[in-house]
Design an enzyme around this catalytic site. Structure first.
Site, PDB file in Angstrom:
ATOM      1  N   SER A  62       0.792  -1.244   0.000  1.00 17.69           N
ATOM      2  CA  SER A  62       0.000   0.000   0.000  1.00 17.69           C
ATOM      3  C   SER A  62       0.819   1.286   0.000  1.00 17.69           C
ATOM      4  O   SER A  62       0.258   2.361  -0.208  1.00 17.69           O
ATOM      5  CB  SER A  62      -0.939   0.028   1.193  1.00 17.69           C
ATOM      6  OG  SER A  62      -2.052  -0.785   0.915  1.00 17.69           O
ATOM      7  N   TYR A 186      -3.064  -1.772 -10.485  1.00 18.42           N
ATOM      8  CA  TYR A 186      -3.045  -1.608  -9.022  1.00 18.42           C
ATOM      9  C   TYR A 186      -2.191  -2.704  -8.369  1.00 18.42           C
ATOM     10  O   TYR A 186      -1.337  -2.422  -7.515  1.00 18.42           O
ATOM     11  CB  TYR A 186      -4.486  -1.636  -8.502  1.00 18.42           C
ATOM     12  CG  TYR A 186      -4.595  -1.764  -7.003  1.00 18.42           C
ATOM     13  CD1 TYR A 186      -4.515  -0.639  -6.179  1.00 18.42           C
ATOM     14  CD2 TYR A 186      -4.770  -3.014  -6.397  1.00 18.42           C
ATOM     15  CE1 TYR A 186      -4.599  -0.766  -4.794  1.00 18.42           C
ATOM     16  CE2 TYR A 186      -4.864  -3.142  -5.023  1.00 18.42           C
ATOM     17  CZ  TYR A 186      -4.770  -2.020  -4.224  1.00 18.42           C
ATOM     18  OH  TYR A 186      -4.840  -2.147  -2.861  1.00 18.42           O
ATOM     19  N   VAL A 256       1.138  -3.855   3.762  1.00 27.11           N
ATOM     20  CA  VAL A 256       1.107  -5.190   4.377  1.00 27.11           C
ATOM     21  C   VAL A 256       2.364  -6.016   4.083  1.00 27.11           C
ATOM     22  O   VAL A 256       2.533  -7.103   4.617  1.00 27.11           O
ATOM     23  CB  VAL A 256      -0.171  -6.005   4.014  1.00 27.11           C
ATOM     24  CG1 VAL A 256      -1.408  -5.421   4.657  1.00 27.11           C
ATOM     25  CG2 VAL A 256      -0.330  -6.166   2.521  1.00 27.11           C
TER      26      VAL A 256
HETATM   27  O1  DON Z   1      -4.872  -4.548  -2.035  1.00 24.21           O
HETATM   28  C1  DON Z   1      -4.360  -5.105  -1.089  1.00 24.21           C
HETATM   29  O2  DON Z   1      -5.024  -5.661  -0.224  1.00 24.21           O
HETATM   30  C2  DON Z   1      -2.853  -5.087  -0.986  1.00 24.21           C
HETATM   31  N1  DON Z   1      -2.254  -5.169  -2.284  1.00 24.21           N
HETATM   32  C3  DON Z   1      -2.354  -3.865  -0.289  1.00 24.21           C
HETATM   33  C4  DON Z   1      -2.920  -3.689   1.089  1.00 24.21           C
HETATM   34  C5  DON Z   1      -2.036  -2.985   2.048  1.00 24.21           C
HETATM   35  O3  DON Z   1      -0.833  -2.919   1.929  1.00 24.21           O
HETATM   36  C6  DON Z   1      -2.687  -2.471   3.257  1.00 24.21           C
HETATM   37  N2  DON Z   1      -1.683  -1.947   4.161  1.00 24.21           N
HETATM   38  N3  DON Z   1      -1.511  -1.914   5.291  1.00 24.21           N
END
Ligand code: DON
Length: 307
Positions: A62, A186, A256
């Site tokens: 993210s 994305y 994440v």
């Molecule tokens: O879309 C998602 O769920 C992941 N590619 C990114 C989520 C993420 O990094 C949330 N962060 N804390």
């Protein structure tokens, strides 16, 4: 003083890594060693502090949302970008669908998945992924950033939630490009592999209002950087943003993959790697380290500096 504080923060953070868990909803991220931990602090005066696992490559996840936001703001301007994305913290999890169905479909902010998908739908109209990747390398001063194909495939095969969000956005008329093309872009952005060092470099560019700390070259407009930092402060740690702002008081963005980028305005950039996460998806030891450093150095944006 800063180096010793970073070293102490690492010691304090290490046991914390056992209290969290690596992300497993993207199976490839579940294979990562949860005990990894590192912090990089790069200052405007050229001091470079590296403690722990600062050259381990990991998935940006993210944190790419702030880069996409910055690039979209440069390309489209703030009026257009915020036509279909808000500027408010959502108070919900990063992948929540809750508020999308209640309102007109406009995501609360660009840093939750829904908002980042709208931003991605702008980006795919204007740029190829390769062009954006080049820009990411430039902003992070890291030519070795690449797309981690394994992580990308792993997320693409476990994408039900983001697919649901994207199709809902399309049905509300707020997605500006083909749904699958947008999702693909994305996920690729989330699958870039960076280091704590790349994040500290980007943090320093943001701390300097968009100017490259070494060459003096302007990489981003001042207004872009002001918007990005403000939204990092209010929304960067998802539904943990308010508490984080009170306790740490440094605009930050988590992912994440275990990364956190933080910006002490006008002074320095911080990059953290610590893939063991709390229940909100933020690096558990990363937050503990930042809280310690902020307190010891007086980095809280409403606090008193201590040097
Ligand atoms: O879309 C998602 O769920 C992941 N590619 C990114 C989520 C993420 O990094 C949330 N962060 N804390």
């Amino acid at each position: 003083m800063l180096k010793e504080t970073a070293e102490k923060a690492l010691l304090l953070g290490q046991p914390k890594t056992r209290e969290g868990h690596v992300a497993t909803y993207i199976p490839e991220l579940g294979k990562v060693d949860p005990s990894g931990l590192g912090i990089c602090i790069f200052t405007k005066d050229g001091e470079k502090i590296r403690v722990g696992d600062t050259d381990t490559r990991f998935s940006i996840q993210s944190i790419s949302k702030i880069i996409s936001l910055a690039i979209a703001l440069e390309a489209y301007g703030k009026n257009k970008v915020f036509e279909n994305v808000g500027m408010e913290p959502s108070g919900d999890a990063f992948n929540s669908l809750l508020k999308l169905e209640n309102a007109d479909g406009t995501p609360y902010n660009p840093l939750i998945n829904a908002g980042a998908l709208v931003i991605s739908s702008y980006m795919v109209q204007m740029y190829t992924f390769e062009e954006v990747l080049e820009n990411v390398r430039r902003l992070c001063m890291d030519p070795d950033i690449v797309l981690d194909i394994k992580v990308c495939h792993s997320e693409m095969s476990n994408l039900s939630r983001n697919r649901a969000i994207a199709y809902l956005l399309e049905s509300k008329g707020v997605l500006h490009a083909d749904v699958e093309k947008t999702l693909n872009f994305y996920v690729k952005m989330c699958s870039l592999s960076v280091t704590a060092e790349s994040l500290a470099n980007l943090g320093l560019v943001l701390a300097g209002g968009g100017i490259h700390p070494v060459t003096g070259e302007r990489l981003l407009k001042e207004e872009t950087v002001r918007i990005v930092k403000t939204i990092m402060l209010t929304c960067g740690m998802y539904d943990g943003s308010g508490e984080f702002a009170v306790r740490v008081g440094i605009p930050s963005k988590s992912g994440v993959g275990g990364g956190i980028i933080s910006v002490v305005d006008g002074e320095l950039g911080i990059g953290i790697y610590g893939p063991s996460l709390d229940e909100k998806g933020n690096s558990i030891a990363g937050i503990a380290m930042l809280e310690y450093i902020s307190k010891e150095m007086g980095f809280h944006m409403f606090g008193q500096r201590k040097n």
